[in-house]
Design a protein around this motif. Sequence first.
Motif, PDB file in Angstrom:
ATOM      1  N   ARG A 159      67.327  64.119  31.943  1.00  0.00           N
ATOM      2  CA  ARG A 159      67.510  63.691  33.238  1.00  0.00           C
ATOM      3  C   ARG A 159      68.573  62.643  33.318  1.00  0.00           C
ATOM      4  O   ARG A 159      68.794  61.836  33.165  1.00  0.00           O
ATOM      5  CB  ARG A 159      65.900  63.938  33.945  1.00  0.00           C
ATOM      6  N   SER A 160      69.130  62.573  35.061  1.00  0.00           N
ATOM      7  CA  SER A 160      70.013  61.874  35.466  1.00  0.00           C
ATOM      8  C   SER A 160      69.384  60.099  34.595  1.00  0.00           C
ATOM      9  O   SER A 160      68.014  60.175  35.065  1.00  0.00           O
ATOM     10  CB  SER A 160      70.250  61.572  36.976  1.00  0.00           C
ATOM     11  N   PHE A 161      70.109  59.337  34.791  1.00  0.00           N
ATOM     12  CA  PHE A 161      69.440  58.047  34.762  1.00  0.00           C
ATOM     13  C   PHE A 161      69.377  57.402  33.283  1.00  0.00           C
ATOM     14  O   PHE A 161      68.369  56.869  32.851  1.00  0.00           O
ATOM     15  CB  PHE A 161      68.553  57.846  35.464  1.00  0.00           C
ATOM     16  N   THR A 163      67.624  59.770  31.306  1.00  0.00           N
ATOM     17  CA  THR A 163      66.016  59.283  30.944  1.00  0.00           C
ATOM     18  C   THR A 163      66.036  60.670  30.246  1.00  0.00           C
ATOM     19  O   THR A 163      66.296  61.891  30.200  1.00  0.00           O
ATOM     20  CB  THR A 163      65.073  59.695  32.456  1.00  0.00           C
ATOM     21  N   THR A 191      65.861  53.898  35.767  1.00  0.00           N
ATOM     22  CA  THR A 191      65.964  55.032  36.988  1.00  0.00           C
ATOM     23  C   THR A 191      67.093  54.856  38.504  1.00  0.00           C
ATOM     24  O   THR A 191      68.301  53.948  37.972  1.00  0.00           O
ATOM     25  CB  THR A 191      65.071  54.018  38.045  1.00  0.00           C
ATOM     26  N   PHE A 192      67.516  55.360  39.424  1.00  0.00           N
ATOM     27  CA  PHE A 192      68.578  54.630  40.246  1.00  0.00           C
ATOM     28  C   PHE A 192      68.201  53.534  40.530  1.00  0.00           C
ATOM     29  O   PHE A 192      69.084  53.233  41.399  1.00  0.00           O
ATOM     30  CB  PHE A 192      68.458  55.606  41.182  1.00  0.00           C
ATOM     31  N   SER A 247      70.431  51.349  45.849  1.00  0.00           N
ATOM     32  CA  SER A 247      69.714  50.902  44.061  1.00  0.00           C
ATOM     33  C   SER A 247      69.072  49.056  43.937  1.00  0.00           C
ATOM     34  O   SER A 247      68.846  49.135  43.370  1.00  0.00           O
ATOM     35  CB  SER A 247      71.081  51.134  43.171  1.00  0.00           C
ATOM     36  N   ASP A 666      73.294  64.591  48.324  1.00  0.00           N
ATOM     37  CA  ASP A 666      72.720  63.310  47.786  1.00  0.00           C
ATOM     38  C   ASP A 666      72.735  62.509  49.319  1.00  0.00           C
ATOM     39  O   ASP A 666      73.270  61.276  49.577  1.00  0.00           O
ATOM     40  CB  ASP A 666      74.076  62.273  47.662  1.00  0.00           C
ATOM     41  N   ALA A 683      65.034  58.524  46.003  1.00  0.00           N
ATOM     42  CA  ALA A 683      66.496  58.543  44.335  1.00  0.00           C
ATOM     43  C   ALA A 683      67.350  59.746  45.306  1.00  0.00           C
ATOM     44  O   ALA A 683      66.909  60.578  46.115  1.00  0.00           O
ATOM     45  CB  ALA A 683      65.570  59.840  43.878  1.00  0.00           C
ATOM     46  N   ARG A 685      70.683  62.083  44.543  1.00  0.00           N
ATOM     47  CA  ARG A 685      71.117  63.189  43.663  1.00  0.00           C
ATOM     48  C   ARG A 685      70.445  63.031  41.978  1.00  0.00           C
ATOM     49  O   ARG A 685      71.056  61.915  41.503  1.00  0.00           O
ATOM     50  CB  ARG A 685      72.559  64.023  43.534  1.00  0.00           C
ATOM     51  N   THR A 686      69.789  63.904  41.460  1.00  0.00           N
ATOM     52  CA  THR A 686      69.080  63.810  40.439  1.00  0.00           C
ATOM     53  C   THR A 686      69.288  65.090  39.583  1.00  0.00           C
ATOM     54  O   THR A 686      68.769  66.307  40.178  1.00  0.00           O
ATOM     55  CB  THR A 686      67.828  63.516  40.336  1.00  0.00           C
ATOM     56  N   THR A 688      68.855  67.692  36.180  1.00  0.00           N
ATOM     57  CA  THR A 688      68.091  67.414  34.855  1.00  0.00           C
ATOM     58  C   THR A 688      68.437  68.896  33.941  1.00  0.00           C
ATOM     59  O   THR A 688      68.143  70.090  34.887  1.00  0.00           O
ATOM     60  CB  THR A 688      66.162  67.785  34.763  1.00  0.00           C
TER      61      THR A 688
END
Length: 695
Positions: A159-161, A163, A191-192, A247, A666, A683, A685-686, A688
């Motif tokens: 996932r983004s960031f 993860t 995380t963001f 953030s 976003d 959060a 835009r994320t 996966t």
Amino acid sequence: MTPAPALAEDEPPQEHDDITVEGVRQPYRGDFKLREIPQAITTIDAGTLRENNILRLTDALDLNASVARQNTLGGLWDSFAVRGFAGDENLPSGYLVNGFNAGRGFSGQRDVAGIERVEVLKGPAAAVLGRGEPGGSINLVTKQAELGRTFGSASLQYRSFDTVRAEGDANVALTGNVTARLIGYAESGDTFRDTIHQRRWGFLPSIAWGIGANTRVIYDLEWTRVAVPFDRGIVVLGENFRTVPRSRFLGEPGDGDTVARALGHQLRLQHDFGGGWSLLVGASHRDTRLTGASSDAETAVARQKLFLDGRTLSRQRRTRRYESAHSVVRAEIAGEFATGGLRHRVLIGADGDYFDTDQYFTRFRGPVVTAATTDRQSYAIDILDPVYGRWPAPAGVPITNRLDVQRALGAYVQDQISITDRLQVRVGGRYDDFLLRVEDRLLNKLGRRRTGRFNPQAGIVYQVSDPLSVYAAYGQGFRANIGADARGTVFDPETSTSVEAGVKLTAFGGRLNGTLAVYQLEKSNVLATDTANPGFSVAIGKARSRGVELDVNGQLPGRVDVLLSYAYTDAEARSRVLDPNFSFQILPGDRLINIPDHNLNVQLAKHMTFGTREALLGAGVHYVGERSGQTGTAFELPGYTLARIFGEVDLTREVTLFGSVSNLFDTRWYANSYLALWVQPGAPRTATIGVRARF
């Protein structure tokens, strides 16, 4: 890959007919079709959770508009309101697990691994639930061992960031009548939020034992751990939600992780006597513990330098050790009989609930700000150019050192009477005996309150035609308020009255179901956040919530899954209350915190076949209106609209590639707040992507 099953009207609500193979009957529910229940019930099944790649209970509940996010203690517990009422804002929201009160305590936000479905049980259910919120209850049905079968799955996703998450589920038939199901997950990544790294793992096994054809015993274990820095979010000055980037972390990385742990056991036995009668007996015990330190924005105006120069944030330093132990025992007999031409379906049950919380909390706070006050004295940080670790962590003094002990015993009976083939009447009642003892070790004060109360319930259902039924319901209830105010006074319990009416419709042979409901709820002895003493509550007297809801769920022709949930909620205080510390005044008509007037979630998912490969593509929109962001003030959180897309495709018969993008455009959004200096940003835009294998 098969579509997520819709809830058919020809079946009991998400219950299994063959108890010796599929599972144990849910407590408090009885053997009723959805259209026979004088109550709005919606279900978020495992297929919907999987397709949306939802990992937390909080995100799952966003799919139902009757549920609104509340203050989550820096992201370290689940907190939500159903139909506008949240309970105690300074404690996690309670929920049911397999029908047992089992969600209380300090275990961190619940992961959806191991959850078969999330049931949102709305409306007046005091006759059986008794001690819950009048707006409704959340029941988590876990993935349980299935006798005589061997199957499983495993997934890995990124996932983004940065993860990474791994998850596994294996159901293994050990013998003909003993099966074990092993479920586990592990997740780690950033995380963001700046400097925030989170780690989570859980082990959720289940063992089923079939004793003959009519008896089944099932045991579930919950063993989880969450480690993440405590994060109060951002500050908002003068209603400028861009005061700092979303953030920006305004605590101290040197405080380390706050760690939440849970170890729980649940044992259930069901026996089918035949002739429509069955017995369900069970017990559960759960220990939780939350420990850690944090550096949080100072909330008192006179001590806050930020209000003078717009950039220097005075902070408090806090440490926490919260522990809980929760035990439940219960038994229920369900069955049916006839008197003359009337059919009776009855539930008769009793339960005992034992809940202890031990809270130790320390705090450092700086002095009242004057021209001579230094940044070190205020433990301050520059919100525009933060330098972490600038000051040594100051030592705090104990603010809370308290043991709360709850002891509750209850008994209930419910009878649903079929007057004709189309008309049914439900009557019932529950008596509870409740003891609350508060031992305040700082004040050397022992508070005690004992209450007994009978709560009636009544409902009526009329089947207008095969696809259409109408219903109405009335119920009373009460819920004990845990703890005491900042002066050590033990709170009176909440009492409530609920009225609801609605229409239920089924179409396409039960593949599509909808409910339209209107309701009004009234409560007395309601608590709200004491902003002058964070961690404490203040009694605000009476509150009312009323609204309209529409829920549609199922499958349209052409293999298109649809989920639509809309709620209009008008939740407000009904009493005039001046906070004992003169920090704010609550007036009749003031909105309850974090409750939007309008909430909407809608999504469509199309199932497709390419040769021998199955695929799915879906999209959804979630809208949340403006909400009060601080009790007793004009501060509001802005509304927001989030879009998401998701999909999956079979690479082989055993392997599926899946992906999702949440907050597609976003959008800047804010999940909840405690006050303007503690606002939780949502959060960005994320994305996966992952792969899932099954056998």
